[in-house]
Design an enzyme around this catalytic site. Structure first.
Site, PDB file in Angstrom:
ATOM      1  CB  CYS A  51      -0.921  -0.040   1.220  1.00  0.00           C
ATOM      2  SG  CYS A  51      -1.636   1.549   1.665  1.00  0.00           S
ATOM      3  CB  CYS A  54       0.793   1.428   4.209  1.00  0.00           C
ATOM      4  SG  CYS A  54      -0.945   0.916   4.142  1.00  0.00           S
ATOM      5  CB  CYS A 189      -9.947  18.520  15.743  1.00  0.00           C
ATOM      6  SG  CYS A 189     -10.415  19.615  14.392  1.00  0.00           S
ATOM      7  CB  CYS A 192     -12.932  20.752  16.480  1.00  0.00           C
ATOM      8  SG  CYS A 192     -12.857  19.457  15.215  1.00  0.00           S
TER       9      CYS A 192
END
Length: 435
Positions: A51, A54, A189, A192
């Site tokens: 991947c 990855c 976050c 946020c």
């Protein structure tokens, strides 16, 4: 051939993480003992050696593992070699990253940025939560880092943001009669945290019109998982009666005014159309026009001049236009020609025929009269100009709306001419009648 493929897979995996790294290699043999049965917090990557994402993750993941050494464990599972490890966790793509916190049976998805700093922030947030739970505090009252962003059902300490959880999300939001905006957030976050004061301020301004909720997606993964949350904050819009598949993306700005304006537009879209009322009593007209900027009066032809089908066609047109202009929150009234002479006199209508229409501002005593065609297009043009502040206005005769006379409501039937009495002319001597 199968043996050769496994050798290649294992060889590829060893190129990602080695025993010299601080990333712990997890396998079918050690996963339960090291992760599930331990008291330690773990961040676990489920990956495939081939991947590309990855491979790109490796340096940041190693960096985070080193920074968190002795604090939080960082592990990795090669799914090509140990597929059974990821099976219980619905691993469907690579890399999938899970946080195994205090409740090892319910790991949460890591949906943040794939940087060392983001991994560290998520790990520390999970550690703080675990410590509070062990102290018996259950967290949630110390601010956005606690995983709580809402008040108690929208009324806690002036905070109108509703705290949503796996337990209450479906009951409060899905198939609700209300308009909802829901923020899916993570306590660590930064965006946020920047949004939080604007979200709270918007919730206060929108009270009674649109509900704003907040759900900690790192804790309440069941609800968050229904909406494929990939980053934070993610804001979803739920119209009245929505189910999970109807959720729409919020595409507005992130200031208080942006949120409020976007939400009010959605609120207007979901308002029911105003009721078109027959103005046959004072109470009906008062109810239709009270506190309205404009009240639209339509004077329809007498039932003998325009029978039930004709009248219903006019009424259907008026209802369609009431729906079209519902955002303006106007009142809508119709009366039969000649049934309210004082009203027609005050508005100056009737003399040039029926149907007729006026738009009245009772508070200012001003009115505008439809001079064009009493058709859907003609009325639409008239009302559109009024909504833009255009059109000619005149003063209403008298002081306010005149008294409305009590009349029987239309029964929906055709009109009938009154029956005339038969006159007996048998006793009249027609021979002596002078012409």
């Amino acid at each position: 051939m199968r043996f050769l493929w496994l050798l290649l897979a294992i060889g590829s995996a060893s190129a990602l993480y080695t025993k010299k790294d601080d990333v712990v290699e997890l396998t079918e043999a050690n996963f339960k003992n090291l992760v599930i049965n331990s008291d330690e917090i773990w961040i676990v990557e489920f990956y495939a050696p081939w991947c590309g994402h990855c491979k790109n993750l490796v340096p940041e993941y190693k960096k985070a593992a080193t920074a968190l050494k002795g604090i939080v464990k960082i592990g990795a599972v090669d799914m090509t070699a140990h597929q059974s490890v990821g099976g219980p966790y619905n691993v469907q793509g690579f890399p999938t990253i899970k946080i195994f916190g205090a409740n090892k049976n319910k790991p949460t998805d890591f949906n943040g940025q794939r940087t060392a700093q983001a991994f560290v922030d998520a790990a520390l947030a999970e550690t703080q939560k675990a410590v509070r739970e062990r102290l018996g505090g259950k967290g949630g009252s110390s601010g956005s880092s606690s995983g709580s962003r809402g008040g108690s059902g929208g009324s806690g300490g002036g905070n109108e943001v509703v705290e949503l959880t796996d337990a209450n999300f479906e009951k409060l939001v899905l198939n609700s009669k209300d308009v909802w905006l829901v923020e899916f957030f993570a306590p660590w976050c930064g965006h946020c945290k920047n949004l939080e004061p604007h979200w709270k301020a918007a919730a206060s301004e929108l009270k009674g019109k649109v509900k704003l909720g907040a759900l900690d997606a790192t804790v309440h993964t069941v609800a968050a998982g229904k909406f494929s949350i990939r980053g934070f904050p993610t804001i979803k819009y739920f119209a009245p009666g929505s189910d999970a598949g109807d959720a729409a993306e919020y595409d507005g700005g992130r200031t208080t005014s942006d949120i409020v304006n976007w939400a009010l537009a959605k609120h207007s879209e979901n308002l029911p159309p105003p009721e078109l009322k027959e103005g046959n009593s004072q109470s009906v007209v008062d109810e239709a026009c009270k506190d309205k900027q404009l009240c639209i009066f339509a004077f329809l032809p007498h039932i003998l001049d325009c029978q039930s089908k004709c009248r219903n066609d006019y009424i259907d047109t008026l209802k369609q236009l009431a729906e079209k202009f519902k955002k303006n929150a106007w009142g809508w009234v119709w009366t039969e020609a000649g049934s309210q002479p004082a009203l027609e006199e005050a508005f100056g209508v009737g003399g040039f025929g029926y149907p007729a229409m006026t738009a009245v501002n009772p508070r200012k005593g001003k009115l505008a009269t439809l001079r064009g065609s009493f058709s859907k297009d003609g009325i639409h043009e008239f009302l559109r100009d009024l909504s833009y502040g255009k059109g000619q206005t005149t003063s209403m005769k008298g002081d306010g709306l005149p008294k409305i006379e009590k009349r029987d409501a239309w029964d929906g039937k055709d009109g009938e001419l009154p029956q005339l009495e038969d006159i007996d002319l048998s006793d009249v001597d027609m021979d002596h009648v002078e012409l």
